[in-house]
Design a protein around this motif. Structure first.
Motif, PDB file in Angstrom:
ATOM      1  N   GLU A   1      42.588  40.852  38.614  1.00 43.56           N
ATOM      2  CA  GLU A   1      42.075  41.006  39.981  1.00 43.56           C
ATOM      3  C   GLU A   1      42.585  39.883  40.879  1.00 43.56           C
ATOM      4  O   GLU A   1      42.969  40.132  42.031  1.00 43.56           O
ATOM      5  N   ASN A   2      42.587  38.665  40.377  1.00 43.01           N
ATOM      6  CA  ASN A   2      43.064  37.528  41.173  1.00 43.01           C
ATOM      7  C   ASN A   2      44.551  37.645  41.482  1.00 43.01           C
ATOM      8  O   ASN A   2      44.983  37.334  42.592  1.00 43.01           O
ATOM      9  N   ILE A   3      45.319  38.089  40.520  1.00 41.58           N
ATOM     10  CA  ILE A   3      46.759  38.264  40.749  1.00 41.58           C
ATOM     11  C   ILE A   3      46.981  39.348  41.803  1.00 41.58           C
ATOM     12  O   ILE A   3      47.781  39.165  42.725  1.00 41.58           O
ATOM     13  N   ALA A   4      46.274  40.462  41.675  1.00 45.00           N
ATOM     14  CA  ALA A   4      46.422  41.558  42.640  1.00 45.00           C
ATOM     15  C   ALA A   4      46.022  41.095  44.037  1.00 45.00           C
ATOM     16  O   ALA A   4      46.713  41.388  45.017  1.00 45.00           O
ATOM     17  N   ARG A   5      44.930  40.353  44.147  1.00 43.68           N
ATOM     18  CA  ARG A   5      44.487  39.844  45.454  1.00 43.68           C
ATOM     19  C   ARG A   5      45.525  38.897  46.032  1.00 43.68           C
ATOM     20  O   ARG A   5      45.878  38.979  47.211  1.00 43.68           O
ATOM     21  N   HIS A   6      46.043  38.017  45.205  1.00 40.04           N
ATOM     22  CA  HIS A   6      47.063  37.070  45.666  1.00 40.04           C
ATOM     23  C   HIS A   6      48.297  37.813  46.173  1.00 40.04           C
ATOM     24  O   HIS A   6      48.853  37.459  47.209  1.00 40.04           O
ATOM     25  N   GLU A   7      48.720  38.835  45.461  1.00 37.34           N
ATOM     26  CA  GLU A   7      49.886  39.603  45.886  1.00 37.34           C
ATOM     27  C   GLU A   7      49.620  40.361  47.182  1.00 37.34           C
ATOM     28  O   GLU A   7      50.509  40.481  48.024  1.00 37.34           O
TER      29      GLU A   7
END
Length: 63
Positions: free
Chosen positions: A28-34
């Motif tokens: 989730e954090n990676i997706a949000r960052h992207e």
């Protein structure tokens, strides 16, 4: 032996659940960052240093 085996099974199940939750948060954090960095695809790669030896990473095993 059966009691120990059952305890190990319970521990593995617990660890597996914890890992699944942690990996879900990471995803989730990676997706949000992207999503927050729409220009991330346009980032130019820095050239490798002069002493970089790409052949060392080929996986061919030649030395």
């Amino acid at each position: 032996m059966a009691e120990r085996s059952g305890a190990l099974g319970d521990r593995i199940t617990s660890l597996s659940h914890s890992l699944r939750v942690s990996l879900g948060r990471l995803d989730e954090n990676i997706a949000r960052h992207e999503r927050e960095r729409p220009e991330h695809h346009a980032v130019e790669q820095a050239p490798p240093p002069d002493n970089f030896r790409a052949h060392r990473f080929s996986g061919g095993g030649d030395r």
